[in-house]
Design a protein around this motif. Structure first.
Motif, PDB file in Angstrom:
ATOM      1  N   ILE A 110      43.100  37.585  11.113  1.00 17.06           N
ATOM      2  CA  ILE A 110      42.441  37.891  12.381  1.00 17.06           C
ATOM      3  C   ILE A 110      43.446  37.874  13.520  1.00 17.06           C
ATOM      4  O   ILE A 110      44.553  37.356  13.391  1.00 17.06           O
ATOM      5  N   SER A 111      43.018  38.456  14.635  1.00 15.78           N
ATOM      6  CA  SER A 111      43.783  38.400  15.874  1.00 15.78           C
ATOM      7  C   SER A 111      42.899  37.739  16.924  1.00 15.78           C
ATOM      8  O   SER A 111      41.704  38.039  17.019  1.00 15.78           O
ATOM      9  N   VAL A 112      43.473  36.824  17.695  1.00 20.12           N
ATOM     10  CA  VAL A 112      42.700  36.100  18.712  1.00 20.12           C
ATOM     11  C   VAL A 112      43.436  36.212  20.047  1.00 20.12           C
ATOM     12  O   VAL A 112      44.645  35.971  20.116  1.00 20.12           O
ATOM     13  N   ALA A 113      42.702  36.575  21.086  1.00 20.95           N
ATOM     14  CA  ALA A 113      43.280  36.692  22.428  1.00 20.95           C
ATOM     15  C   ALA A 113      42.325  36.059  23.432  1.00 20.95           C
ATOM     16  O   ALA A 113      41.109  36.005  23.204  1.00 20.95           O
ATOM     17  N   SER A 114      42.865  35.583  24.549  1.00 19.22           N
ATOM     18  CA  SER A 114      42.038  34.936  25.562  1.00 19.22           C
ATOM     19  C   SER A 114      42.538  35.283  26.962  1.00 19.22           C
ATOM     20  O   SER A 114      43.715  35.601  27.162  1.00 19.22           O
ATOM     21  N   PHE A 115      41.610  35.205  27.920  1.00 19.75           N
ATOM     22  CA  PHE A 115      41.951  35.516  29.316  1.00 19.75           C
ATOM     23  C   PHE A 115      40.857  34.927  30.197  1.00 19.75           C
ATOM     24  O   PHE A 115      39.732  34.687  29.744  1.00 19.75           O
ATOM     25  N   GLY A 116      41.182  34.699  31.471  1.00 22.38           N
ATOM     26  CA  GLY A 116      40.195  34.217  32.411  1.00 22.38           C
ATOM     27  C   GLY A 116      40.554  34.589  33.831  1.00 22.38           C
ATOM     28  O   GLY A 116      41.732  34.816  34.148  1.00 22.38           O
ATOM     29  N   THR A 117      39.545  34.668  34.679  1.00 19.83           N
ATOM     30  CA  THR A 117      39.786  35.001  36.076  1.00 19.83           C
ATOM     31  C   THR A 117      38.670  34.417  36.932  1.00 19.83           C
ATOM     32  O   THR A 117      37.598  34.073  36.440  1.00 19.83           O
ATOM     33  N   THR A 118      38.931  34.322  38.231  1.00 20.59           N
ATOM     34  CA  THR A 118      37.938  33.792  39.168  1.00 20.59           C
ATOM     35  C   THR A 118      37.962  34.611  40.452  1.00 20.59           C
ATOM     36  O   THR A 118      38.989  35.196  40.813  1.00 20.59           O
ATOM     37  N   HIS A 119      36.825  34.666  41.130  1.00 16.55           N
ATOM     38  CA  HIS A 119      36.689  35.454  42.364  1.00 16.55           C
ATOM     39  C   HIS A 119      35.897  34.624  43.364  1.00 16.55           C
ATOM     40  O   HIS A 119      34.924  33.961  43.007  1.00 16.55           O
ATOM     41  N   THR A 120      36.285  34.682  44.625  1.00 14.48           N
ATOM     42  CA  THR A 120      35.625  33.897  45.662  1.00 14.48           C
ATOM     43  C   THR A 120      34.189  34.347  45.893  1.00 14.48           C
ATOM     44  O   THR A 120      33.334  33.544  46.287  1.00 14.48           O
ATOM     45  N   GLY A 121      33.882  35.614  45.618  1.00 14.37           N
ATOM     46  CA  GLY A 121      32.554  36.144  45.891  1.00 14.37           C
ATOM     47  C   GLY A 121      32.512  36.852  47.225  1.00 14.37           C
ATOM     48  O   GLY A 121      33.549  37.073  47.858  1.00 14.37           O
ATOM     49  N   LEU A 122      31.298  37.187  47.668  1.00 11.33           N
ATOM     50  CA  LEU A 122      31.139  37.992  48.874  1.00 11.33           C
ATOM     51  C   LEU A 122      30.701  37.181  50.089  1.00 11.33           C
ATOM     52  O   LEU A 122      30.642  37.723  51.192  1.00 11.33           O
ATOM     53  N   VAL A 123      30.390  35.911  49.916  1.00 11.84           N
ATOM     54  CA  VAL A 123      29.829  35.124  51.009  1.00 11.84           C
ATOM     55  C   VAL A 123      30.741  33.959  51.390  1.00 11.84           C
ATOM     56  O   VAL A 123      31.061  33.778  52.567  1.00 11.84           O
ATOM     57  N   LYS A 124      31.154  33.177  50.412  1.00  7.75           N
ATOM     58  CA  LYS A 124      31.957  31.987  50.702  1.00  7.75           C
ATOM     59  C   LYS A 124      33.393  32.354  51.042  1.00  7.75           C
ATOM     60  O   LYS A 124      33.947  33.332  50.542  1.00  7.75           O
ATOM     61  N   GLU A 125      33.999  31.539  51.904  1.00  8.17           N
ATOM     62  CA  GLU A 125      35.398  31.742  52.263  1.00  8.17           C
ATOM     63  C   GLU A 125      36.338  30.988  51.329  1.00  8.17           C
ATOM     64  O   GLU A 125      37.523  31.324  51.240  1.00  8.17           O
ATOM     65  N   ASN A 126      35.823  29.970  50.648  1.00  8.26           N
ATOM     66  CA  ASN A 126      36.661  29.090  49.831  1.00  8.26           C
ATOM     67  C   ASN A 126      36.212  29.178  48.371  1.00  8.26           C
ATOM     68  O   ASN A 126      35.015  29.171  48.071  1.00  8.26           O
ATOM     69  N   ASN A 127      37.174  29.251  47.461  1.00  6.87           N
ATOM     70  CA  ASN A 127      36.833  29.282  46.037  1.00  6.87           C
ATOM     71  C   ASN A 127      36.949  27.860  45.478  1.00  6.87           C
ATOM     72  O   ASN A 127      38.041  27.308  45.381  1.00  6.87           O
ATOM     73  N   GLU A 128      35.813  27.281  45.125  1.00  9.17           N
ATOM     74  CA  GLU A 128      35.792  25.925  44.586  1.00  9.17           C
ATOM     75  C   GLU A 128      35.718  25.906  43.064  1.00  9.17           C
ATOM     76  O   GLU A 128      35.628  24.841  42.464  1.00  9.17           O
ATOM     77  N   ASP A 129      35.741  27.093  42.443  1.00  8.98           N
ATOM     78  CA  ASP A 129      35.849  27.180  40.978  1.00  8.98           C
ATOM     79  C   ASP A 129      37.307  27.046  40.563  1.00  8.98           C
ATOM     80  O   ASP A 129      38.229  27.302  41.351  1.00  8.98           O
ATOM     81  N   ALA A 130      37.515  26.643  39.331  1.00  3.59           N
ATOM     82  CA  ALA A 130      38.869  26.585  38.757  1.00  3.59           C
ATOM     83  C   ALA A 130      38.781  26.997  37.300  1.00  3.59           C
ATOM     84  O   ALA A 130      37.781  26.721  36.614  1.00  3.59           O
ATOM     85  N   ILE A 131      39.802  27.670  36.813  1.00  3.88           N
ATOM     86  CA  ILE A 131      39.825  28.089  35.413  1.00  3.88           C
ATOM     87  C   ILE A 131      41.219  27.889  34.842  1.00  3.88           C
ATOM     88  O   ILE A 131      42.230  28.112  35.527  1.00  3.88           O
ATOM     89  N   ILE A 132      41.266  27.446  33.590  1.00  3.97           N
ATOM     90  CA  ILE A 132      42.518  27.308  32.858  1.00  3.97           C
ATOM     91  C   ILE A 132      42.356  28.001  31.505  1.00  3.97           C
ATOM     92  O   ILE A 132      41.350  27.792  30.812  1.00  3.97           O
ATOM     93  N   VAL A 133      43.324  28.824  31.168  1.00  2.41           N
ATOM     94  CA  VAL A 133      43.356  29.483  29.854  1.00  2.41           C
ATOM     95  C   VAL A 133      44.732  29.239  29.263  1.00  2.41           C
ATOM     96  O   VAL A 133      45.751  29.609  29.864  1.00  2.41           O
ATOM     97  N   GLU A 134      44.784  28.592  28.117  1.00  2.00           N
ATOM     98  CA  GLU A 134      46.059  28.266  27.474  1.00  2.00           C
ATOM     99  C   GLU A 134      46.006  28.605  25.988  1.00  2.00           C
ATOM    100  O   GLU A 134      44.941  28.588  25.364  1.00  2.00           O
ATOM    101  N   ARG A 135      47.182  28.896  25.431  1.00  2.00           N
ATOM    102  CA  ARG A 135      47.310  29.152  23.992  1.00  2.00           C
ATOM    103  C   ARG A 135      48.543  28.401  23.477  1.00  2.00           C
ATOM    104  O   ARG A 135      49.634  28.514  24.039  1.00  2.00           O
ATOM    105  N   ILE A 136      48.335  27.631  22.414  1.00  2.00           N
ATOM    106  CA  ILE A 136      49.423  26.917  21.758  1.00  2.00           C
ATOM    107  C   ILE A 136      49.565  27.482  20.350  1.00  2.00           C
ATOM    108  O   ILE A 136      48.602  27.489  19.573  1.00  2.00           O
TER     109      ILE A 136
END
Length: 349
Positions: free
Chosen positions: A74-100
């Motif tokens: 098999i082949s396995v791949a991963s990715f992640g992203t975050t967006h502030t949205g259309l209303v809030k000025e501050n992005n309080e989400d956090a994302i981590i994507v790692e591969r070992i």
């Protein structure tokens, strides 16, 4: 007749004492009902009732299946992203994507963490980042370093890596909880009212045999789900009342989330690809499971999928949360975060 063992006197069979010397005679031998008289065939012995068998050892069954199931790379791949949205000025989400990677045994470990800082309290962005990064550091502490793989056979290495995650993942989330509590106390914020939700998945992938075992933990309303064809299955469990999380990191000294797990055997799969999704409430309040499933079916890599889901969430005309009874939901009114792991039977493009 009974012969007296003392004087040799013959006594009747039913006599208890010798009629000559008076000693007590032995009791007559009872016939063994199981012994058939001479010339007769003994009846067949009754077989003992079947004894309940102990349940099979799950680890032994998993190892047996790993050794005997046809190998499908098999082949396995991963990715992640975050967006502030259309209303809030501050992005309080956090994302981590790692591969070992552990190439000696053709094993890769994919880690995706999504955290959502509590937006109605100060320092939400700090709590989200703390939750994600502290948990990741704990997971990295559990995983073997590259040189260790050569000290194990493949079966031993697989078992060791899986045991590390399955047994100790909650402790790493608990470490993030402690960090958040300490930070809130030092900044004189209201303990128990500020913190972060979190969902984490650690997928141990045997690229040579096609076996994936994923371990997860969540607390709050950040979610994890599996998409297989047109089937959408949520792995995590929400902890909310009236749309607000009642469990989250920072709430108490002890965490009270949920563990979950999922496994995939490529030899048993009937479709070319499977998706594991992690996302904040900013996404699932915008898009329904059916909409996410449809986007997965027309995407061929995690990066394009994450980008398309964010784009659709920012453009949706009727947010999914409205259909769930939350009249306050508006398009793009929250931070939106999504991570994806794609497991495919062909090379990921």
């Amino acid at each position: 007749m009974k012969i007296c063992p003392n004087c040799g006197h013959e006594n009747a069979q039913d006599e208890e004492f010798c009629g000559d010397c008076g000693i007590k005679l032995a009791a007559p031998e009872q016939e063994d009902p199981a012994v058939a008289p001479a010339g007769e065939v003994p009846p067949p012995a009754e077989s003992p009732p079947p004894q309940p068998q102990p349940p099979p050892d799950p680890a032994a069954l998993e190892e047996f299946k790993l050794l005997t199931t046809p190998k499908v790379p098999i082949s396995v791949a991963s990715f992640g992203t975050t967006h502030t949205g259309l209303v809030k000025e501050n992005n309080e989400d956090a994302i981590i994507v790692e591969r070992i990677d552990y190439p000696h045994h053709k094993i890769a470990v994919h880690v995706v963490i999504v955290a959502d800082g509590m937006g109605y309290e100060p320092a939400g962005e700090v709590f989200g980042q703390m939750a994600a990064h502290e948990t990741w550091l704990g997971i990295r502490f559990l995983l073997p370093f590259e040189e260790q793989q050569r000290g194990f056979t493949k079966a031993e290495f697989w078992k060791f890596t899986n045991n590390q995650i399955s047994q100790h993942l909650p402790a790493q989330v608990a470490s993030a909880n402690k960090r958040i509590r300490n930070y809130a106390a030092s900044k004189k914020l209201k303990l128990g009212e500020c913190g972060s939700t979190i969902v984490v998945v650690v997928a141990v992938c045997d690229l040579g045999t096609g076996y994936v075992k994923a371990y997860g933990y969540n607390i709050g309303d950040a979610r994890a789900a599996v998409v297989i064809g047109d089937s959408f299955t949520q792995l995590s469990k929400d902890h909310t009342i009236a749309g607000a999380p009642y469990r989250f990191l920072g709430k108490h000294d002890l965490i009270s989330g949920e563990q979950f797990s999922w496994e995939f055997w490529a030899a048993e799969a009937q479709i070319p690809a499977v998706w594991v999704l992690l996302y904040s409430d900013g996404l699932w309040n915008m898009l329904s499971p059916a909409q996410m499933t449809q986007t997965c079916s027309s995407s061929d890599n995690p990066q394009s999928l994450c980008g398309r889901l964010i784009e659709e969430a920012l453009q949706v005309k009727t947010p999914y949360g409205l259909t769930l009874g939350d009249e306050k939901v508006q398009t793009g009114d929250d931070n939106i975060t999504v991570g994806a792991i794609r497991i495919s039977l062909e090379e990921t493009r």
